[in-house]
Motif scaffolding. Structure first.
Motif, PDB file in Angstrom:
ATOM      1  N   GLN A   7       1.126  -1.100   0.101  1.00 21.15           N
ATOM      2  CA  GLN A   7      -0.092  -0.056  -0.013  1.00 21.15           C
ATOM      3  C   GLN A   7       0.900   1.107  -0.039  1.00 21.15           C
ATOM      4  O   GLN A   7       1.928   1.297   0.683  1.00 21.15           O
ATOM      5  N   PRO A   8       0.462   2.108  -0.584  1.00 20.12           N
ATOM      6  CA  PRO A   8       1.112   3.524  -0.542  1.00 20.12           C
ATOM      7  C   PRO A   8       1.454   4.026   0.779  1.00 20.12           C
ATOM      8  O   PRO A   8       0.340   3.886   1.801  1.00 20.12           O
ATOM      9  N   GLY A   9       2.661   4.631   1.474  1.00 15.04           N
ATOM     10  CA  GLY A   9       3.024   4.865   2.420  1.00 15.04           C
ATOM     11  C   GLY A   9       3.842   4.032   3.209  1.00 15.04           C
ATOM     12  O   GLY A   9       4.249   4.309   4.263  1.00 15.04           O
ATOM     13  N   GLN A  10       3.840   2.797   2.810  1.00 12.88           N
ATOM     14  CA  GLN A  10       4.809   1.709   3.660  1.00 12.88           C
ATOM     15  C   GLN A  10       6.261   1.812   3.262  1.00 12.88           C
ATOM     16  O   GLN A  10       6.633   2.519   2.300  1.00 12.88           O
ATOM     17  N   ALA A  11       6.961   1.676   4.519  1.00  9.71           N
ATOM     18  CA  ALA A  11       8.300   1.977   4.403  1.00  9.71           C
ATOM     19  C   ALA A  11       8.866   0.682   3.988  1.00  9.71           C
ATOM     20  O   ALA A  11       8.527  -0.503   3.910  1.00  9.71           O
ATOM     21  N   GLY A  12      10.409   0.750   3.564  1.00 14.41           N
ATOM     22  CA  GLY A  12      11.143  -0.232   3.299  1.00 14.41           C
ATOM     23  C   GLY A  12      12.583   0.003   3.110  1.00 14.41           C
ATOM     24  O   GLY A  12      12.856   1.263   3.498  1.00 14.41           O
ATOM     25  N   TRP A  13      13.382  -0.568   2.429  1.00 14.22           N
ATOM     26  CA  TRP A  13      14.898  -0.587   2.407  1.00 14.22           C
ATOM     27  C   TRP A  13      15.350  -1.117   0.651  1.00 14.22           C
ATOM     28  O   TRP A  13      14.530  -1.864   0.390  1.00 14.22           O
ATOM     29  N   ALA A  34      25.674  -2.499  -6.380  1.00 14.76           N
ATOM     30  CA  ALA A  34      26.893  -1.887  -6.287  1.00 14.76           C
ATOM     31  C   ALA A  34      27.499  -1.592  -4.940  1.00 14.76           C
ATOM     32  O   ALA A  34      28.745  -1.566  -4.614  1.00 14.76           O
ATOM     33  N   TRP A  35      26.455  -1.276  -3.763  1.00 11.18           N
ATOM     34  CA  TRP A  35      26.972  -1.407  -2.500  1.00 11.18           C
ATOM     35  C   TRP A  35      25.993  -2.625  -1.700  1.00 11.18           C
ATOM     36  O   TRP A  35      24.912  -2.218  -1.266  1.00 11.18           O
ATOM     37  N   LEU A  36      26.420  -3.656  -1.483  1.00 13.23           N
ATOM     38  CA  LEU A  36      25.931  -4.887  -1.117  1.00 13.23           C
ATOM     39  C   LEU A  36      25.322  -4.613   0.335  1.00 13.23           C
ATOM     40  O   LEU A  36      24.273  -5.158   1.115  1.00 13.23           O
ATOM     41  N   TRP A  37      26.080  -4.179   1.285  1.00  9.06           N
ATOM     42  CA  TRP A  37      26.094  -3.876   2.674  1.00  9.06           C
ATOM     43  C   TRP A  37      25.360  -2.672   3.016  1.00  9.06           C
ATOM     44  O   TRP A  37      25.087  -2.327   4.173  1.00  9.06           O
ATOM     45  N   ALA A  38      25.080  -1.875   1.963  1.00  9.50           N
ATOM     46  CA  ALA A  38      24.326  -0.589   2.392  1.00  9.50           C
ATOM     47  C   ALA A  38      22.883  -0.727   2.130  1.00  9.50           C
ATOM     48  O   ALA A  38      22.512  -1.409   1.333  1.00  9.50           O
ATOM     49  N   ARG A  39      22.047  -0.096   2.982  1.00 10.79           N
ATOM     50  CA  ARG A  39      20.751  -0.161   2.993  1.00 10.79           C
ATOM     51  C   ARG A  39      20.102   1.083   2.869  1.00 10.79           C
ATOM     52  O   ARG A  39      20.136   2.207   3.622  1.00 10.79           O
ATOM     53  N   GLU A  40      19.410   1.605   1.702  1.00 14.68           N
ATOM     54  CA  GLU A  40      18.759   2.917   1.505  1.00 14.68           C
ATOM     55  C   GLU A  40      17.331   3.015   2.008  1.00 14.68           C
ATOM     56  O   GLU A  40      16.448   2.273   1.368  1.00 14.68           O
ATOM     57  N   PRO A  41      16.937   3.769   2.946  1.00 13.79           N
ATOM     58  CA  PRO A  41      15.600   3.863   3.046  1.00 13.79           C
ATOM     59  C   PRO A  41      14.754   4.325   2.103  1.00 13.79           C
ATOM     60  O   PRO A  41      15.201   5.162   1.203  1.00 13.79           O
ATOM     61  N   GLU A  56       6.214   2.381  -7.452  1.00 13.09           N
ATOM     62  CA  GLU A  56       7.137   3.649  -7.109  1.00 13.09           C
ATOM     63  C   GLU A  56       7.483   3.816  -5.899  1.00 13.09           C
ATOM     64  O   GLU A  56       6.327   4.151  -4.944  1.00 13.09           O
ATOM     65  N   ALA A  57       8.499   4.133  -5.478  1.00 16.84           N
ATOM     66  CA  ALA A  57       8.966   4.429  -4.053  1.00 16.84           C
ATOM     67  C   ALA A  57      10.106   5.611  -4.190  1.00 16.84           C
ATOM     68  O   ALA A  57      10.758   5.773  -5.298  1.00 16.84           O
ATOM     69  N   ARG A  58       9.942   6.284  -3.079  1.00 26.12           N
ATOM     70  CA  ARG A  58      10.864   7.491  -2.921  1.00 26.12           C
ATOM     71  C   ARG A  58      11.767   7.182  -2.104  1.00 26.12           C
ATOM     72  O   ARG A  58      11.717   6.920  -0.987  1.00 26.12           O
ATOM     73  N   LEU A  59      13.224   7.639  -2.279  1.00 25.96           N
ATOM     74  CA  LEU A  59      14.272   7.568  -1.573  1.00 25.96           C
ATOM     75  C   LEU A  59      14.328   8.509  -0.485  1.00 25.96           C
ATOM     76  O   LEU A  59      14.146   9.792  -0.717  1.00 25.96           O
ATOM     77  N   LEU A  60      14.152   8.274   0.777  1.00 27.27           N
ATOM     78  CA  LEU A  60      14.251   9.155   2.016  1.00 27.27           C
ATOM     79  C   LEU A  60      15.491   9.999   2.240  1.00 27.27           C
ATOM     80  O   LEU A  60      15.561  11.012   2.535  1.00 27.27           O
ATOM     81  N   ASP A  61      16.556   9.229   1.949  1.00 27.62           N
ATOM     82  CA  ASP A  61      17.914   9.773   1.973  1.00 27.62           C
ATOM     83  C   ASP A  61      18.837   9.493   0.984  1.00 27.62           C
ATOM     84  O   ASP A  61      20.043   8.644   1.155  1.00 27.62           O
ATOM     85  N   ARG A 118      17.711  -4.831  -5.171  1.00 27.88           N
ATOM     86  CA  ARG A 118      16.494  -5.364  -4.534  1.00 27.88           C
ATOM     87  C   ARG A 118      15.980  -4.652  -3.407  1.00 27.88           C
ATOM     88  O   ARG A 118      16.723  -4.361  -2.548  1.00 27.88           O
ATOM     89  N   ALA A 119      14.518  -4.472  -3.450  1.00 24.58           N
ATOM     90  CA  ALA A 119      13.937  -3.700  -2.381  1.00 24.58           C
ATOM     91  C   ALA A 119      12.975  -4.757  -1.526  1.00 24.58           C
ATOM     92  O   ALA A 119      12.349  -5.571  -2.145  1.00 24.58           O
ATOM     93  N   SER A 120      12.905  -4.369  -0.321  1.00 23.62           N
ATOM     94  CA  SER A 120      11.812  -5.097   0.497  1.00 23.62           C
ATOM     95  C   SER A 120      10.869  -4.069   1.207  1.00 23.62           C
ATOM     96  O   SER A 120      11.529  -2.959   1.561  1.00 23.62           O
ATOM     97  N   ILE A 121       9.708  -4.434   1.267  1.00 16.95           N
ATOM     98  CA  ILE A 121       8.840  -3.514   1.655  1.00 16.95           C
ATOM     99  C   ILE A 121       8.206  -3.991   2.920  1.00 16.95           C
ATOM    100  O   ILE A 121       7.729  -4.931   2.978  1.00 16.95           O
ATOM    101  N   ASP A 122       8.171  -3.348   3.916  1.00 12.92           N
ATOM    102  CA  ASP A 122       7.568  -3.751   5.180  1.00 12.92           C
ATOM    103  C   ASP A 122       6.012  -3.803   4.834  1.00 12.92           C
ATOM    104  O   ASP A 122       5.093  -2.923   4.586  1.00 12.92           O
TER     105      ASP A 122
END
Length: 464
Positions: A376-382, A387-394, A416-421, A433-437
């Motif tokens: 659903q829209p509004g759900q968070a994920g990472w 290229a950066w296997l150990w980094a997780r982008e919210p 479609e998701a928006r990168l927070l940082d 690969r993205a994972s959505i809560d």
């Protein structure tokens, strides 16, 4: 010694014949009847009955003279009681009891009742396998031919090879629920043995892990392939037919709004501009002469031609200006390498470059159709990039495409998701690969849900 050996060989051969007679039947009842008939002929008995042991007691399986339905009502409980008496004591019993070699402390209450009813000599042989009762055999002779101790032993030896076959045939006819209960009961008995302490601990640990995975809810996620794109992308196309003159950028170059990207060859437009410039001068001179001569018709005609030449010059100037393609906004070139296409012809509308906004980026996640209902829209994920296997982008979900598309044989929806940082080094085109809560669910259900949903869809398609 040789005589004893020959007797043992004959006994073994006769036991094999009885087992073969039993195995030749299609079911336990037919096999019991055939075994009883063969045993009666072999042992010189008038009648032989066989009852199999079940959870609720003994059941008549067959006999040499009477089947289960043909037994007299008053004889049935007496036969079952005598057979159960032999099974309880675990030894062959006869009434009248053998004078020597028999069980001196045996209880023969049921046997005496059966003997009194039949007015004959009776003997019962219990059949068991690994300490578990399987069946019991009851034989009848005339009153003047009692069973001796050696005959009881011979009956037991004859029936020993047939006991496993009888057990297997009976087990094969049981309902699957009863077979399952028996298997569980046997496994439980083996597990309770003194030497199985390590196995009991391992089983207990496995049961605790299974209970945890089944009952304890944990964070549940929906995952899918992801790629980074610019929040705004612009495709730069050829405005007119022409030829590539100069290429100022290549994929990966960052540009600012107004920077030149590609120049198209404008020699033809320049020649056309010169021609219309000369015509404009001629028409202006003709107009001035007509006005001097006060020729209104010639003046109007010349003025119209002056306006036409000015419009053509404006059109050609616009075409020359459009021949230089400039960046509409600050961004990065992500597609279109024209460095090797200098002088190549292009037609109006041909795609030359793709420009993406480098200030704002978005993430496109391909979510399988069986999981899209939990997004659903509004759900968070990472996001985790290759290229950066150990980094997780919210990230945070913004919208879901209303229409699925086929990818590698399965239907997926673009989320479609928006990168927070977003970090400065992130570029459009990076894959990961993205994972959505998606709430909380037991671990076992989270691991098996996708396969079960796929199976449900396959079953639905198969059943129609």
């Amino acid at each position: 010694m040789a005589q004893a050996t020959g007797s043992d060989a004959a006994t073994a051969a006769q036991a094999g014949q009885l087992a073969a007679e039993l195995l030749g039947a299609l079911g336990v009842d037919e096999g019991a009847a055939r075994l009883a008939t063969r045993l009666a002929a072999l042992a010189g008995c008038e009648r032989v009955w066989i009852a199999v042991h079940q959870a609720d007691g003994l059941r008549f399986a067959g006999g040499s003279a009477h089947d289960d339905k043909g037994l007299p009502p008053d004889l049935r409980p007496l036969l079952l009681g005598a057979m159960q008496e032999a099974l309880d004591q675990g030894v062959p019993l006869a009434c009248p009891a053998p004078e020597a070699g028999g069980a001196t402390d045996a209880i023969l209450l049921e046997h005496r009742l059966l003997q009194a009813h039949l007015q004959a000599a009776v003997a019962c042989v219990p059949l068991g396998l690994h300490g578990v009762p399987v069946a019991a055999v009851c034989a009848e002779r005339p009153a003047g031919q009692p069973f001796g101790a050696d005959e009881l032993q011979r009956l037991a030896a004859w029936l020993a090879p047939a006991t496993p076959a009888l057990h297997w045939m009976q087990a094969a006819q049981l309902p699957w629920r009863r077979r399952a209960r028996q298997a569980l009961a046997q496994a439980w008995q083996r597990l309770r043995a003194p030497g199985q302490r390590g196995r009991r601990r391992l089983l207990l640990a496995g049961a605790l892990v299974l209970a945890f995975a089944t009952a304890v809810p944990l964070d549940d996620t929906v995952s899918g392939r992801a790629r980074i794109e610019g929040a705004e992308q612009r495709q730069i196309s050829a405005p007119t037919d022409g030829f590539v003159k100069t290429v100022h950028v290549r994929p990966g170059d960052r540009v600012r709004a107004g920077d030149p990207l590609v120049d198209l060859l404008d020699a033809d437009q320049r020649l056309e501009q010169e021609r219309w410039s000369q015509q404009l001068a001629q028409h202006e001179n003709a107009y001035a002469a007509a006005m001097a001569n006060r020729d209104r018709v010639a003046a109007a005609t010349s003025l119209a031609r002056v306006s036409e030449a000015q419009a053509q010059l404006a059109l050609i100037a616009a075409q020359i200006a459009r021949g230089r393609l400039v960046a509409p906004f600050d961004g990065v070139v992500i597609q279109g390498d024209l460095a090797q296409s200098i002088g190549a012809p292009v037609r109006q509308g041909d795609l030359l470059l793709t420009l993406a906004d480098n200030r704002r980026q978005r993430v496109i996640v391909d979510v399988d159709e069986v999981d899209i209902a939990r997004v659903q829209p509004g759900q968070a994920g990472w996001l985790s990039l290759s290229a950066w296997l150990w980094a997780r982008e919210p990230l945070r979900v913004e919208r879901i495409a209303p229409l699925a598309r086929a990818v590698e044989g399965r239907n997926v929806f673009e989320v479609e998701a928006r990168l927070l940082d977003a970090r400065p080094e992130l570029r459009p085109g990076l894959l990961g690969r993205a994972s959505i809560d998606a709430g909380r669910a037991p671990l076992l259900w989270a691991w098996t849900r996708h396969a079960l949903l796929r199976l449900r869809v396959a079953l639905w398609a198969w059943w129609g």
